[in-house]
Design a protein around this motif. Structure first.
Motif, PDB file in Angstrom:
ATOM      1  N   HIS A  70      22.125  33.109   9.471  1.00  0.00           N
ATOM      2  CA  HIS A  70      21.709  31.778   9.906  1.00  0.00           C
ATOM      3  C   HIS A  70      22.311  30.974  10.791  1.00  0.00           C
ATOM      4  N   LEU A 120      20.750  32.323  13.999  1.00  0.00           N
ATOM      5  CA  LEU A 120      19.407  31.723  14.322  1.00  0.00           C
ATOM      6  C   LEU A 120      19.663  30.210  14.650  1.00  0.00           C
ATOM      7  N   TYR A 136      11.594  28.805  18.957  1.00  0.00           N
ATOM      8  CA  TYR A 136      11.533  29.007  17.484  1.00  0.00           C
ATOM      9  C   TYR A 136      12.063  27.970  16.800  1.00  0.00           C
ATOM     10  N   VAL A 170      13.719  27.427  12.671  1.00  0.00           N
ATOM     11  CA  VAL A 170      14.149  28.043  11.316  1.00  0.00           C
ATOM     12  C   VAL A 170      14.216  26.862  10.341  1.00  0.00           C
ATOM     13  N   ASP A 171      13.602  26.883   8.927  1.00  0.00           N
ATOM     14  CA  ASP A 171      13.553  26.065   8.008  1.00  0.00           C
ATOM     15  C   ASP A 171      14.296  26.696   6.971  1.00  0.00           C
ATOM     16  N   LEU A 172      15.326  26.841   6.539  1.00  0.00           N
ATOM     17  CA  LEU A 172      15.921  27.518   5.346  1.00  0.00           C
ATOM     18  C   LEU A 172      15.445  27.128   4.235  1.00  0.00           C
ATOM     19  N   THR A 221      11.936  30.080   6.246  1.00  0.00           N
ATOM     20  CA  THR A 221      10.821  30.048   7.066  1.00  0.00           C
ATOM     21  C   THR A 221      11.342  30.355   8.638  1.00  0.00           C
ATOM     22  N   LEU A 222      10.959  31.188   9.379  1.00  0.00           N
ATOM     23  CA  LEU A 222      10.977  31.161  10.986  1.00  0.00           C
ATOM     24  C   LEU A 222       9.568  30.840  11.562  1.00  0.00           C
ATOM     25  N   HIS A 255      15.216  22.217  17.676  1.00  0.00           N
ATOM     26  CA  HIS A 255      16.002  23.216  17.709  1.00  0.00           C
ATOM     27  C   HIS A 255      16.406  23.239  19.326  1.00  0.00           C
ATOM     28  N   LEU A 291      11.941  34.935   6.190  1.00  0.00           N
ATOM     29  CA  LEU A 291      13.330  35.537   6.499  1.00  0.00           C
ATOM     30  C   LEU A 291      13.883  36.212   5.463  1.00  0.00           C
TER      31      LEU A 291
END
Length: 237
Positions: free
Chosen positions: A32, A35, A58, A60-62, A70-71, A141, A168
Motif C-alpha cells: 500500500h 502504491l 492510476y 488506489v481505493d483500499l 481496487t486499483l 493521486h 488488489l
C-alpha cells in the motif's frame, strides 16, 4: 483461492516470487505504501496477437468494491488496449527506483528498488458515481486535494473516458536496499564500490501564463512534501 489476512501479502500461484525470494516483501502495508508513493503504473494486456505494456496514471481505493481493494486506471473509450483489457486478466506493475548499486564487478551491479505486480481480471467501471470517484482519485493521486478545486467533469468528458478497475487481491512485491554484495576475492583485490541513492524531486510549480491567482495551497504542499523513499530493512543480495 488463497485467503488474505488484512495485513498480509500472501501471493497466489500466479504471484508467487520464485527468483530472488530473499527480496520478497510479504507485508501488505508495504504494498500500500509503494502504491501511494508511485506515480506511474504500467498495464500489460494482450491486444490481438501481441502483448502491449502501457504507462498510465492510476489511483488506489483500499476500501474499493473489489477483493483486496481496487486499483483504477483510465483511458479513452476509443483506445483499443482498454477495450481489449475489459473482462480479461491483466498485469499492472508499479516500480520506484531508490538507488544505483555499483559493485566491483559488472555481474553484481544492481539497483535499489521497490516493485509491485498486481494480476487480476479488469472490470469496466459502469456505475457513474464510482467512475467519478475513480477519476477524482486519479487526480488527487497526482496532487492531493486538487479534485475538490476543479469544476465537475462534463457529460462529454465522462462519455469519452473509460475507467478500468483491477482487484488488489493477487499481488506480489520485491524490494532491495543497501550496497553491493561482491565476491570475497573482488573485495580483497580492492577498488571502490557503493551505491548512489536516487530520489524524486518536485520543483516549484510553474504558473501558466493565463492562470489567475497565486499557486494553490495544495500545490505548494505537494512540492514541499515529496514522498521519501522507504528503504526496506532486509539485507541486499
Amino acid at each position: 483461492m488463497t485467503t488474505l489476512s488484512p495485513a498480509g501479502l500472501s501471493p497466489t500461484e500466479r504471484t508467487t516470487v520464485r527468483r530472488g525470494r530473499n527480496r520478497a516483501v510479504t507485508d501488505r502495508d508495504a504494498l500500500h505504501d509503494l502504491l501511494a508513493d508511485g506515480l506511474v503504473a504500467h498495464l500489460g494486456v494482450v491486444v490481438g496477437d501481441h502483448p502491449v505494456v502501457l504507462p498510465s496514471a492510476y489511483a488506489v481505493d483500499l476500501d474499493g468494491p473489489d477483493d483486496g481493494g481496487t486499483l483504477y486506471v483510465h483511458g479513452s473509450v476509443a483506445a483499443r488496449w482498454l477495450t481489449t483489457a475489459t473482462d480479461t486478466t491483466v498485469c499492472v506493475t508499479v516500480t520506484e527506483l531508490d538507488g544505483l548499486v555499483l559493485a566491483r564487478s559488472g555481474f553484481h551491479h544492481s539497483m535499489n528498488y521497490r516493485s509491485a505486480v498486481v494480476i487480476g481480471r479488469a472490470r469496466l467501471v459502469v456505475d457513474d458515481a464510482e467512475r467519478v470517484r475513480a477519476l477524482d482519485a486519479i487526480v488527487d493521486h497526482l496532487a492531493p486535494g486538487r479534485s475538490a478545486t476543479l469544476r465537475p467533469a462534463t457529460r462529454k468528458e465522462l462519455a469519452a473516458t473509460a475507467v478500468l478497475a483491477v482487484p488488489l487481491r493477487e499481488a506480489s512485491m520485491k524490494a532491495r536496499a543497501g550496497g553491493p554484495v561482491d565476491e570475497e576475492a573482488d573485495v580483497a583485490a580492492g577498488g571502490w564500490a557503493g551505491h548512489v541513492p536516487v530520489r524524486r524531486v518536485l520543483d516549484p510549480a510553474v504558473t501558466a501564463p493565463d492562470a489567475v491567482g497565486p499557486v494553490p495551497a495544495h500545490v505548494v504542499d505537494r512540492v514541499a512534501t515529496p514522498p521519501a523513499p522507504q528503504q526496506p530493512a532486509d539485507a541486499p543480495a
